[in-house]
Structure formats: C-alpha cells, structure tokens
Design a protein around this motif. Structure first.
Motif, PDB file in Angstrom:
ATOM      1  N   VAL A   1       0.830  -1.197   0.000  1.00 62.19           N
ATOM      2  CA  VAL A   1       0.000   0.000   0.000  1.00 62.19           C
ATOM      3  C   VAL A   1       0.865   1.249   0.000  1.00 62.19           C
ATOM      4  O   VAL A   1       0.618   2.206  -0.724  1.00 62.19           O
ATOM      5  N   HIS A   2       1.898   1.238   0.842  1.00 64.47           N
ATOM      6  CA  HIS A   2       2.825   2.363   0.925  1.00 64.47           C
ATOM      7  C   HIS A   2       4.207   1.868   0.484  1.00 64.47           C
ATOM      8  O   HIS A   2       5.095   1.642   1.306  1.00 64.47           O
ATOM      9  N   ALA A   3       4.355   1.692  -0.786  1.00 66.76           N
ATOM     10  CA  ALA A   3       5.607   1.142  -1.317  1.00 66.76           C
ATOM     11  C   ALA A   3       6.762   2.110  -1.073  1.00 66.76           C
ATOM     12  O   ALA A   3       6.654   3.306  -1.349  1.00 66.76           O
ATOM     13  N   GLY A   4       7.832   1.585  -0.532  1.00 65.21           N
ATOM     14  CA  GLY A   4       9.022   2.390  -0.308  1.00 65.21           C
ATOM     15  C   GLY A   4       9.859   2.465  -1.564  1.00 65.21           C
ATOM     16  O   GLY A   4       9.457   1.995  -2.635  1.00 65.21           O
ATOM     17  N   PRO A   5      11.041   3.075  -1.470  1.00 64.53           N
ATOM     18  CA  PRO A   5      11.895   3.201  -2.644  1.00 64.53           C
ATOM     19  C   PRO A   5      12.449   1.844  -3.087  1.00 64.53           C
ATOM     20  O   PRO A   5      12.573   0.917  -2.285  1.00 64.53           O
ATOM     21  N   ARG A   6      12.734   1.755  -4.356  1.00 66.14           N
ATOM     22  CA  ARG A   6      13.440   0.588  -4.870  1.00 66.14           C
ATOM     23  C   ARG A   6      14.928   0.821  -4.646  1.00 66.14           C
ATOM     24  O   ARG A   6      15.413   1.941  -4.719  1.00 66.14           O
ATOM     25  N   TRP A   7      15.638  -0.254  -4.392  1.00 64.74           N
ATOM     26  CA  TRP A   7      17.070  -0.138  -4.110  1.00 64.74           C
ATOM     27  C   TRP A   7      17.867  -0.839  -5.201  1.00 64.74           C
ATOM     28  O   TRP A   7      17.487  -1.917  -5.660  1.00 64.74           O
ATOM     29  N   LEU A   8      18.980  -0.235  -5.574  1.00 62.53           N
ATOM     30  CA  LEU A   8      19.881  -0.912  -6.510  1.00 62.53           C
ATOM     31  C   LEU A   8      20.545  -2.099  -5.832  1.00 62.53           C
ATOM     32  O   LEU A   8      20.863  -3.098  -6.486  1.00 62.53           O
ATOM     33  N   PHE A   9      20.727  -1.990  -4.509  1.00 62.90           N
ATOM     34  CA  PHE A   9      21.370  -3.060  -3.749  1.00 62.90           C
ATOM     35  C   PHE A   9      20.457  -3.445  -2.577  1.00 62.90           C
ATOM     36  O   PHE A   9      20.692  -3.051  -1.436  1.00 62.90           O
ATOM     37  N   PRO A  10      19.388  -4.197  -2.858  1.00 62.42           N
ATOM     38  CA  PRO A  10      18.442  -4.574  -1.801  1.00 62.42           C
ATOM     39  C   PRO A  10      19.068  -5.546  -0.805  1.00 62.42           C
ATOM     40  O   PRO A  10      19.991  -6.299  -1.141  1.00 62.42           O
ATOM     41  N   GLY A  11      18.562  -5.509   0.406  1.00 58.81           N
ATOM     42  CA  GLY A  11      19.062  -6.408   1.438  1.00 58.81           C
ATOM     43  C   GLY A  11      18.202  -7.645   1.575  1.00 58.81           C
ATOM     44  O   GLY A  11      17.319  -7.918   0.763  1.00 58.81           O
ATOM     45  N   MET A  12      18.454  -8.405   2.632  1.00 63.99           N
ATOM     46  CA  MET A  12      17.711  -9.624   2.879  1.00 63.99           C
ATOM     47  C   MET A  12      16.290  -9.327   3.346  1.00 63.99           C
ATOM     48  O   MET A  12      15.383 -10.126   3.138  1.00 63.99           O
ATOM     49  N   VAL A  13      16.098  -8.172   3.987  1.00 60.93           N
ATOM     50  CA  VAL A  13      14.763  -7.785   4.444  1.00 60.93           C
ATOM     51  C   VAL A  13      14.048  -7.080   3.296  1.00 60.93           C
ATOM     52  O   VAL A  13      14.553  -6.073   2.783  1.00 60.93           O
ATOM     53  N   PRO A  14      12.910  -7.586   2.850  1.00 61.47           N
ATOM     54  CA  PRO A  14      12.195  -6.948   1.740  1.00 61.47           C
ATOM     55  C   PRO A  14      11.910  -5.474   2.010  1.00 61.47           C
ATOM     56  O   PRO A  14      11.488  -5.104   3.108  1.00 61.47           O
ATOM     57  N   GLY A  15      12.174  -4.651   1.011  1.00 64.70           N
ATOM     58  CA  GLY A  15      11.923  -3.220   1.149  1.00 64.70           C
ATOM     59  C   GLY A  15      13.058  -2.445   1.783  1.00 64.70           C
ATOM     60  O   GLY A  15      12.982  -1.221   1.885  1.00 64.70           O
TER      61      GLY A  15
END
Length: 237
Positions: A145-159
C-alpha cells in the motif's frame, strides 16, 4: 570528585591521556550534565582527523576495476558496487542507499548522481546498473500500500537496502577491499579536482573534500620530488 567540581583542566587531562577515540564520547555525557546544571560549560575538542593510512595501489586498483567491469563470474551487484567504489569512492552508506532514481540514462550517455552533479558512467558500468535497476524486488504484503523506494542493492529484508556491514563483507569476500579502494579513488579524484567540485560530485562535506585535496596534492608533490631525485641519480644511457 563531585560533578560540580569538574573543571576544564580535568577534561583536558582526560582527553590528553586518551588511548582510544572513545574518550571523546564524553561530550555527550557533559552535554547532558550541563543541560541539568550539574556541571558548568565544558568543552571537548573534536576527534582528531587522521589522514588515510591505507590506499589501494594504482597498479592494483585499475586491474580490479577492469575485473569488475568484465568478469561475468562475479555477481552483478558486486561488480557494480565494486566499480562505483573504485571509481568514485562514495561512503558505503551512500552506496547502499542508491536507487534507480540516482541513474540518468540519455541517448548516448548514462550518469550517476552521488552529489549535486551527476558523474559520467563508463558504458559497461551503466549496463550493470541498468540491469540492477530493472530487477524485480520482492516486497512484503504490508508494504504494497505504501511502497518504499526501490534499491539498486536490496538487502535480505524486503523493502530495505543491504546494510553497510553486509555490503562491506560482500565486496571484501570477492576480493574488493572496500576501505583501501575507496581511499584510493578519493585520492585520485582529489588530485585532479578542486575541493568544491569534489564535494559536489561525491556528495561529501566541503570540509572533508578540502582535507582530501590537501592530502592528495601534498602526497603528489612528494611523489614528483621523489621521481625527480631518482631521475637525477639515474645515469643517462
């Protein structure tokens, strides 16, 4: 000794005898005691800033950059993060928080925004970053519902982006020494750029950029002096 009897000379003696920079953290305690009138106004000096001791040698830096740009065996995120570190030397925190919005793709060139002004990307690095920007990222149900930013280098925790520790460990594990690589990149940039431009390009504070320029140019002057001395001692052929 009671807190009310604490004087500036006691703080100075405490800091002078410091064997660890942790002693400078006393400023936060003294700020608390002063706000509650338990002590008078006391000053703790800033932590002395040391010049970088470890820089990746240029003879190692460029082959490592070439490896990041061309070695398909390395994971894409490692190649991209390693190349950015070796070229521009951003802090690991800034690197981890890059998003696709930091990328600017034109008809012929691509740029990365680290500071106030975008920097030109080598074509191969641009393609690596484009690939990362286009990768789908898993998000938890509650974040849709409140999508956060997309990351070029995402971590193990979604979002969430990868942590600075996780990024450092990942690059080090693949043979990219983050600290020395970053220092070498900043020294190379500082040798060529005035401090205001270095700050604008890298996003670092202008005081930090000024110190890097002073360090790099003095180091370069010493290098030239050493080369001149070697040339004088070398007999002509």
């Amino acid at each position: 000794m009671a807190l009310a009897d604490l004087a500036q000379e006691h703080i100075d003696d405490w800091i002078t005898g410091a064997t660890s920079q942790r002693r400078y953290l006393i400023r936060y305690f003294l700020k608390w005691t002063t706000s509650r009138r338990l002590t008078g106004e006391l000053t703790v000096p800033s932590i002395p800033r040391q010049e970088p001791q470890n820089l990746l040698d240029e003879d190692d830096r460029w082959p490592l950059l070439q490896r990041c740009l061309t070695d398909d065996v390395l994971p894409t995120d490692v190649r991209a993060a390693g190349a950015i570190t070796l070229l521009f030397g951003p802090s690991t925190e800034r690197l981890c928080h890059l998003t696709p919005e930091h990328l600017k793709f034109g008809d012929t060139h691509a740029h990365l925004v680290l500071g106030r002004h975008p920097v030109l990307l080598p074509p191969r690095l641009a393609e690596l970053l484009r690939h990362l920007a286009e990768q789908p990222q898993l998000r938890p149900q509650l974040s849709r519902v409140h999508a956060g930013p997309r990351w070029l280098f995402p971590g193990m925790v979604p979002g969430k982006p990868i942590s600075t520790h996780g990024m450092t460990q990942r690059l080090n594990r693949h043979g990219i020494p983050v600290r020395t690589a970053r220092n070498a990149a900043l020294a190379a940039l500082a040798a060529d750029l005035p401090s205001p431009i270095l700050a604008d390009v890298t996003g670092m504070h202008r005081h930090t950029a000024l110190r890097w320029v002073a360090y790099a140019r003095r180091d370069w002057a010493e290098y030239l002096a050493a080369r001149a001395a070697d040339d004088e001692e070398t007999p002509p052929l």
